[in-house]
Every structure is written in C-alpha cells, then in structure tokens.
Design an enzyme around this catalytic site. Structure first.
Site, short mmCIF file in Angstrom:
data_model
loop_
_atom_site.label_atom_id
_atom_site.label_comp_id
_atom_site.label_asym_id
_atom_site.label_seq_id
_atom_site.Cartn_x
_atom_site.Cartn_y
_atom_site.Cartn_z
N GLU A 154 -6.64 8.00 -12.15
CA GLU A 154 -7.57 7.20 -11.34
C GLU A 154 -8.32 8.06 -10.33
O GLU A 154 -7.73 8.47 -9.32
CB GLU A 154 -6.77 6.11 -10.60
CG GLU A 154 -7.62 5.23 -9.71
CD GLU A 154 -6.84 4.11 -9.06
OE1 GLU A 154 -5.59 4.23 -8.93
OE2 GLU A 154 -7.46 3.11 -8.67
N ASP A 187 -11.50 1.97 -10.96
CA ASP A 187 -11.26 1.04 -9.85
C ASP A 187 -12.62 0.71 -9.23
O ASP A 187 -13.29 1.59 -8.68
CB ASP A 187 -10.31 1.70 -8.84
CG ASP A 187 -9.95 0.78 -7.68
OD1 ASP A 187 -10.84 0.05 -7.19
OD2 ASP A 187 -8.78 0.81 -7.24
N HIS A 190 -13.31 1.84 -5.58
CA HIS A 190 -13.62 3.27 -5.42
C HIS A 190 -15.00 3.57 -6.01
O HIS A 190 -15.78 4.34 -5.44
CB HIS A 190 -12.56 4.14 -6.12
CG HIS A 190 -11.19 4.00 -5.55
ND1 HIS A 190 -10.91 4.22 -4.21
CD2 HIS A 190 -10.01 3.65 -6.11
CE1 HIS A 190 -9.63 4.02 -3.99
NE2 HIS A 190 -9.05 3.67 -5.13
N HIS A 213 -9.34 -1.58 -12.25
CA HIS A 213 -8.89 -2.29 -11.05
C HIS A 213 -10.04 -3.15 -10.56
O HIS A 213 -11.14 -2.67 -10.31
CB HIS A 213 -8.42 -1.29 -9.97
CG HIS A 213 -6.99 -0.91 -10.15
ND1 HIS A 213 -6.42 0.20 -9.58
CD2 HIS A 213 -5.98 -1.53 -10.86
CE1 HIS A 213 -5.14 0.26 -9.92
NE2 HIS A 213 -4.86 -0.77 -10.70
N ARG A 219 -12.95 -4.67 -1.10
CA ARG A 219 -11.59 -4.78 -1.64
C ARG A 219 -11.01 -6.19 -1.52
O ARG A 219 -9.81 -6.38 -1.70
CB ARG A 219 -10.65 -3.74 -1.02
CG ARG A 219 -9.93 -2.97 -2.12
CD ARG A 219 -9.13 -1.80 -1.68
NE ARG A 219 -8.77 -1.03 -2.88
CZ ARG A 219 -8.09 0.10 -2.89
NH1 ARG A 219 -7.66 0.61 -1.76
NH2 ARG A 219 -7.82 0.73 -4.01
N GLU A 248 -6.44 -5.48 -8.12
CA GLU A 248 -5.84 -4.68 -7.06
C GLU A 248 -6.74 -4.88 -5.84
O GLU A 248 -7.65 -4.11 -5.57
CB GLU A 248 -5.77 -3.20 -7.45
CG GLU A 248 -4.98 -2.40 -6.41
CD GLU A 248 -5.06 -0.90 -6.66
OE1 GLU A 248 -4.01 -0.30 -6.91
OE2 GLU A 248 -6.17 -0.34 -6.59
C1 LER Z 1 -4.42 2.92 -6.37
O1 LER Z 1 -4.68 2.22 -7.54
C2 LER Z 1 -5.63 2.98 -5.51
O2 LER Z 1 -6.64 2.45 -5.86
C3 LER Z 1 -5.54 3.69 -4.27
O3 LER Z 1 -6.61 3.33 -3.44
C4 LER Z 1 -4.26 3.50 -3.54
O4 LER Z 1 -4.23 4.42 -2.52
MN MN Z 2 -6.85 1.39 -7.75
#
Ligand code: LER
Ligand code: MN
Length: 271
Positions: A154, A187, A190, A213, A219, A248
């Site tokens: 990731e 994700d 991110h 994610h 978030r 997540e």
């Molecule tokens: C973990 O999946 C993630 O996205 C991170 O931001 C956790 O620190």
């Molecule tokens: Mn993540």
C-alpha cells in the site's frame, strides 16, 4: 463482481485511527452481516492474539469472508518496519508479517503492508530503504505463495511515508524489482492526496490492483467528502476489478452509521 468489506480493529494502540468497528469482533461481525457486507478486514495486535478456529466459527456463523489482515500493529505496537537499519529488527518485521500471512492464508485473505514499510531518515538513506523494502516484499510475497494469495503493498500519502506515495510508482517499483506475488492496495484517501487524478491512477495500474480501501477525501465514509466516486467506480469497472472495496474510514459519526453509509454508497455505485 466487486465485493464489500468493513474494517475491524482490535488494537488499543490504534484508537483514533481509520477503522469502522472496534474491539468487539463478534459484535462487529454481527453488524457487518446485518448490513450486508461480504467480509470484514481485520486489524489485530499480533498473529497470536487471534484464535483461528474462533475466527472461523464467527465468520461461518455470520456468513462473512475475511477480506484481508493488516500488519500495521507491527509498527504501532512493536515499532517494527521492513526498512529498519538494524538487521535483527528487519528480520523481526518480516517474521511478524509472515505470521500474519499465515493467519490470513488459512482464510484466503492477503496481508497488507502499509505502515510496516517505514521511511528513510538520517539513519538510512532513501536508496537503501527502497532496497530493503524490495527485499522484504519479495520475501513475504514468496512466503504467501503457499496459500495462493498475494501480499498487498500500500503506497501511503507523504505524511505517513517518504518511500512511495503514488500508486503507479508502487507498480513500477514492483515491476523493476521483479517482485512476485505482491499486488497494490489502492487507498482512496491516500490517492486523493497524492494522485493528479485518482481514476487515471487506477486505470494505469489495472490488474496490479489487489485491494481497495474505501474512504472519502477526509477519511469519512464514502459520500461525506469530495472524491468523485462515480469516476472511481467507472475506472474500477473498466479495469475489471473484482476484489474487495473495504471501508477503512473513521467511525464517523459512529461505527454503525459509518458502516451503514458505506454500504449505501457501495450499493449505489457498485451494484
Ligand atoms: C493502512 O491501510 C493505512 O491506510 C495507513 O494510513 C495506516 O497508517
Ligand atoms: Mn489504507
């Protein structure tokens, strides 16, 4: 067909983090099942903290799969990373990840390498850290082969790692290192920080994406921020993505409503 999952954290030290359900695995499974999720994604303090048979019984009882297991507790609880300058600590980090792979493997669930990748700093330069990361990912990828599941790598936003932030850089890194049996975890939180265009990033990586994610720009559960989820869903369909999108996200405004909103968004955009 794309499948839905929701995160469950059993890690005291992770409190405040982006996980929907907390601490009570049975209650989380019950709620996830009631709301129609296909699976849970599990964030546990250690491999030994989970009784695999008890987990199997719970998943069977509530007709849920295990989408993935997180390894971040290795960093949060034990301070381990795959890029630690101390070789004993790197070995310990790999051992921790392998034990998590073993736990997930019996459920066909891949393990996630997120914060366990670490970062470069005064004690380890970037090139060296990336070499160790490649070595670590290759080793844990090989270990996971016995379960016929990949490892999920990731890329994180630049506040969390200074190694690899963009999803396509993750793909080039895996390709250039000839790292087998490791797929990318996209994700959306991110990606919203790092990508020029989230949908384009997903299209570029195509079949290399093994897990998503599912969280909005802030978030919160999808639908509460400014990610254009229609474009994300179109891109995932275009690349024939057929694995999990896993919530997540922060338990906002509370775990149950976060899970319910996620499911409503999932049904709207993926069903
Ligand atoms: C973990 O999946 C993630 O996205 C991170 O931001 C956790 O620190
Ligand atoms: Mn993540």
């Amino acid at each position: 067909m794309i499948k839905s999952a929701v995160t469950v954290s059993l890690v005291k030290e992770a409190e405040g983090g982006p996980f929907v359900f907390w601490h009570d695995l049975r209650a989380a499974c019950q709620k996830a099942s009631e709301l129609g999720f296909d699976a849970i994604e599990l964030f546990a303090a250690s491999p030994e903290s989970i009784d695999p048979q008890a987990l199997r019984d719970l998943l069977d009882e509530f007709d849920l799969g295990l989408a993935a297991v997180g390894t971040g507790a290795g960093k949060i609880v034990r301070g381990l990373t795959l890029t630690d300058p101390n070789p004993d600590r790197r070995a310990e980090a790999k051992h921790f990840v392998k034990m998590m792979i073993d736990l997930g493997g019996h459920f066909a669930a891949p393990a996630i390498i997120g914060s366990m990748q670490g970062r470069w700093n005064a004690d380890v330069d970037k090139e060296q850290a990336l070499d160790w990361l490649a070595e670590g990912l290759a080793e844990v990828g090989r270990h996971a082969q016995q379960f016929h599941v990949p490892v999920l790598y990731e890329p994180l936003n630049h506040y969390e790692t200074n190694l690899i932030n963009k999803i396509s850089d993750g793909m080039y890194f895996l390709e250039q290192g000839g790292i087998a049996n490791v797929k990318l975890l996209a994700d959306l939180f991110h990606m919203n920080i790092e990508e020029d265009d989230i949908a384009r990033g997903l299209r570029k990586c195509g079949q290399h994406i093994g897990h998503v994610h599912f969280a909005d720009s802030n978030r919160k559960p999808i639908g509460n921020g400014h990610i254009d989820i229609v474009k994300v869903a179109d891109a995932l369909r275009e690349i024939a993505y057929d694995r999990y999108v896993s919530a997540e996200a922060f338990p906002w405004p509370n775990p149950e409503d976060a899970a319910r909103q996620t499911m409503e968004s999932f049904n709207r955009f993926f069903r």
